[in-house]
Design a protein around this motif. Structure first.
Motif, short mmCIF file in Angstrom:
data_model
loop_
_atom_site.label_atom_id
_atom_site.label_comp_id
_atom_site.label_asym_id
_atom_site.label_seq_id
_atom_site.Cartn_x
_atom_site.Cartn_y
_atom_site.Cartn_z
N ALA A 92 10.15 11.93 -23.72
CA ALA A 92 9.46 10.66 -23.91
C ALA A 92 9.18 10.42 -25.39
CB ALA A 92 8.17 10.63 -23.09
N LEU A 93 8.72 11.46 -26.08
CA LEU A 93 8.46 11.33 -27.51
C LEU A 93 9.75 11.07 -28.29
CD1 LEU A 93 5.85 14.20 -28.01
CD2 LEU A 93 5.43 11.75 -28.13
N LEU A 94 10.79 11.83 -27.98
CA LEU A 94 12.07 11.65 -28.67
C LEU A 94 12.65 10.27 -28.39
CD1 LEU A 94 14.22 12.95 -30.46
CD2 LEU A 94 15.27 13.88 -28.39
N GLY A 95 12.58 9.83 -27.15
CA GLY A 95 13.08 8.50 -26.80
C GLY A 95 12.33 7.40 -27.52
N THR A 96 11.01 7.55 -27.66
CA THR A 96 10.20 6.57 -28.38
C THR A 96 10.56 6.55 -29.86
OG1 THR A 96 8.40 6.77 -26.80
CG2 THR A 96 7.85 5.88 -28.97
N ILE A 97 10.75 7.73 -30.45
CA ILE A 97 11.13 7.82 -31.87
C ILE A 97 12.47 7.15 -32.11
CG2 ILE A 97 11.84 9.43 -33.68
CD1 ILE A 97 9.65 11.35 -32.54
N VAL A 98 13.45 7.43 -31.25
CA VAL A 98 14.78 6.83 -31.40
C VAL A 98 14.71 5.32 -31.18
CG1 VAL A 98 17.11 6.74 -30.43
CG2 VAL A 98 16.01 8.95 -30.83
N ALA A 99 13.94 4.87 -30.19
CA ALA A 99 13.80 3.44 -29.92
C ALA A 99 13.16 2.72 -31.10
CB ALA A 99 12.99 3.21 -28.65
N ARG A 100 12.14 3.31 -31.68
CA ARG A 100 11.48 2.69 -32.84
C ARG A 100 12.41 2.68 -34.05
NH1 ARG A 100 5.06 4.19 -32.65
NH2 ARG A 100 4.75 3.31 -30.58
N ALA A 101 13.15 3.76 -34.24
CA ALA A 101 14.10 3.81 -35.37
C ALA A 101 15.22 2.78 -35.18
CB ALA A 101 14.68 5.22 -35.50
N SER A 102 15.57 2.51 -33.93
CA SER A 102 16.62 1.53 -33.64
C SER A 102 16.10 0.10 -33.66
CB SER A 102 17.25 1.82 -32.27
OG SER A 102 17.79 3.11 -32.25
N GLY A 103 14.78 -0.06 -33.65
CA GLY A 103 14.19 -1.39 -33.74
C GLY A 103 14.02 -2.13 -32.44
N PHE A 104 14.10 -1.45 -31.30
CA PHE A 104 13.91 -2.17 -30.04
C PHE A 104 12.75 -1.63 -29.21
CE2 PHE A 104 17.38 0.86 -29.08
CZ PHE A 104 16.84 1.54 -28.01
N ALA A 105 11.80 -0.97 -29.86
CA ALA A 105 10.67 -0.42 -29.12
C ALA A 105 9.53 -1.42 -28.95
CB ALA A 105 10.15 0.83 -29.81
N GLU A 106 9.53 -2.49 -29.72
CA GLU A 106 8.43 -3.44 -29.68
C GLU A 106 8.77 -4.64 -28.80
OE1 GLU A 106 5.54 -2.70 -31.05
OE2 GLU A 106 6.41 -0.83 -31.77
N THR A 107 8.62 -4.50 -27.50
CA THR A 107 8.85 -5.60 -26.57
C THR A 107 7.62 -5.77 -25.70
OG1 THR A 107 9.82 -4.14 -24.91
CG2 THR A 107 11.34 -5.16 -26.45
N ALA A 108 7.48 -6.94 -25.13
CA ALA A 108 6.37 -7.19 -24.22
C ALA A 108 6.71 -6.59 -22.85
CB ALA A 108 6.12 -8.68 -24.10
N GLY A 109 5.75 -5.92 -22.24
CA GLY A 109 6.00 -5.33 -20.92
C GLY A 109 6.74 -4.00 -21.04
N ILE A 110 7.49 -3.68 -20.00
CA ILE A 110 8.23 -2.42 -19.96
C ILE A 110 9.50 -2.56 -20.77
CG2 ILE A 110 9.45 -0.79 -18.47
CD1 ILE A 110 7.52 -1.55 -16.25
N ASP A 111 9.72 -1.62 -21.68
CA ASP A 111 10.95 -1.62 -22.46
C ASP A 111 11.95 -0.72 -21.73
OD1 ASP A 111 13.00 -1.54 -24.25
OD2 ASP A 111 11.75 -1.09 -25.99
N TRP A 112 12.85 -1.35 -21.01
CA TRP A 112 13.80 -0.62 -20.17
C TRP A 112 14.77 0.22 -21.00
CZ3 TRP A 112 12.22 -0.07 -15.49
CH2 TRP A 112 11.44 -1.05 -14.92
N ARG A 113 15.12 -0.25 -22.19
CA ARG A 113 16.04 0.54 -23.04
C ARG A 113 15.37 1.81 -23.52
NH1 ARG A 113 17.57 -4.07 -27.19
NH2 ARG A 113 15.34 -4.31 -26.93
N GLU A 114 14.10 1.71 -23.88
CA GLU A 114 13.36 2.90 -24.30
C GLU A 114 13.22 3.88 -23.14
OE1 GLU A 114 9.06 4.14 -26.27
OE2 GLU A 114 9.61 2.03 -26.10
#
Length: 94
Positions: free
Chosen positions: A45-67
């Motif tokens: 979960a931590l690694l996925g969040t780090i990669v999602a934030r580095a990729s620029g798609f972690a900031e979405t409203a609701g559930i971020d399905w890609r993350e």
């Protein structure tokens, strides 16, 4: 990122869910205790969040399905690696 008691509890719950989903994705039987799945899940979960934030798609409203998909993917890789290591250690050659 602020570290709070609720943040830790949430990370453990998400880790447990992500670890369980990772276990379901990996084929075959894994003889691993639930606490190990939770540890793998929290790390994933931590690694996925780090990669999602580095990729620029972690900031979405609701559930971020890609993350979430990244987290489950990392958990599946972690479960497969740990289960594979445990299986190899238990094998004896005659």
């Amino acid at each position: 990122m602020e570290l709070t008691v609720w943040g830790i509890i949430t990370a453990l719950i998400v880790g447990l869910i992500v670890g369980a989903l990772g276990r379901l994705v990996v084929p075959g039987r894994q003889n691993m205790p639930i606490w190990l799945h939770m540890v793998i899940g929290v790390g994933a979960a931590l690694l996925g969040t780090i990669v999602a934030r580095a990729s620029g798609f972690a900031e979405t409203a609701g559930i971020d399905w890609r993350e979430l998909l990244l987290q489950v993917l990392f958990a599946a890789i972690g479960v497969a690696l740990v289960a594979g290591v445990g299986r190899r250690r238990g094998v004896t050659h005659h």
